[in-house]
Write a protein that holds these residues in place. Structure first.
Motif: not given
Length: 283
Positions: A31-33, A65-70
């Motif tokens: 998830a890290e952008p 709970a994240y928007q993926i992929p970041g």
């Protein structure tokens, strides 16, 4: 369970604490952008796992709970046919090629992380294999992004397409489909394409880039072999014929049609059998 340890770079837009379980942390970095931070985090994650600082829960069915992929705001993502083609005999053209390769490696980091977190109830060796792939893809991305800087550009300076991740989304419901179609189709295509790209870069006297592709080709043979291994494992587990199963999945998920030229030697080294290559009309 979270660690109070800060992420490698406090500029991360995510939480500053890292999960102490491998698959949860893989999701964190997926998830890290920030592309550079993602690559650094994946490298640190594998080192921590090998140092037994991270647990592994193979049974957990993890929610996201994240928007993926970041991914960073740039590059701009466009349709594959809308990616601008530039002449290789210009510095900008060579930079656009290096950028395209860096984008493939960035997506490959995300694909490997997704394979780790998404699919439960696989053997421990499965997660170890894809963690290794994620770390090696991060290394490849760094090599290409650094080389791009020496050419006066940054990752994000050119447009790119997202077809590699789109196939990952299509296969998110079944680890068998994922192993069949991402490493054995999309990534194996890289084995075919690399020799011609190396020749173009060598002709353009970009020896540094050609040597980076040597490293990538060596490692990608191993990555495709990992895909082959787990595809074979799952076919045996489900009592499926690998050749028939692959053909059916390729049709069901509309996998890209394979086109020549093919790097038969590399595909054999990556674990494809002569019978499989014959069925794919490769050899």
């Amino acid at each position: 369970m979270n660690s109070p340890t800060l992420a490698p770079n406090s500029n991360s837009t995510l939480t500053t604490t890292l999960p102490l379980e491998l698959r949860e942390q893989a999701l964190f970095w997926l998830a890290e952008p920030d592309a550079r931070l993602k690559a650094q985090g994946v490298t640190a994650m594998r080192a921590a796992y090998l140092d037994r600082q991270l647990a592994l829960n193979t049974e957990a069915d993890l929610s996201c709970a994240y928007q993926i992929p970041g991914r960073p705001a740039r590059p701009e993502l466009v349709a594959p046919l809308d990616v601008k083609r530039r002449a290789m005999n210009t510095p900008e053209g060579r930079a656009s090629l290096i950028h395209a390769l860096a984008h493939i490696e960035f997506n490959a980091i995300n694909l490997a992380l997704d394979a780790v977190w998404r699919f439960p109830n696989m053997p421990e060796a499965y997660y170890q294999d894809w963690l290794q792939v994620a770390q090696e893809e991060a290394y490849h991305f760094g090599l290409l992004a650094d080389h791009l800087v020496t050419m006066g550009y940054q990752y994000g300076d050119f447009s790119a397409h997202n077809s590699l991740w789109e196939l990952a989304e299509k296969t998110q419901g079944d680890v068998l489909a994922r192993m069949a179609l991402v490493p054995r189709t999309m990534e194996a295509r890289g084995l075919d394409a690399t020799p011609a790209l190396q020749a173009k870069l060598a002709q353009a006297k970009d020896q540094a880039a050609a040597e980076i592709l040597d490293i990538i080709l060596r490692d990608e043979i191993g990555h495709v072999a990992i895909g082959n291994r787990w595809f074979g494992f799952l076919c045996e587990q489900r009592q499926l014929d690998p050749i028939t199963c692959f053909a059916e999945l390729a049709l069901q998920f509309r996998a890209p049609v394979l086109r020549a030229p093919f790097n038969v030697e590399a595909r054999l080294a990556a674990g494809f059998t002569p019978a499989e290559l014959s069925a794919m009309k490769i050899a």
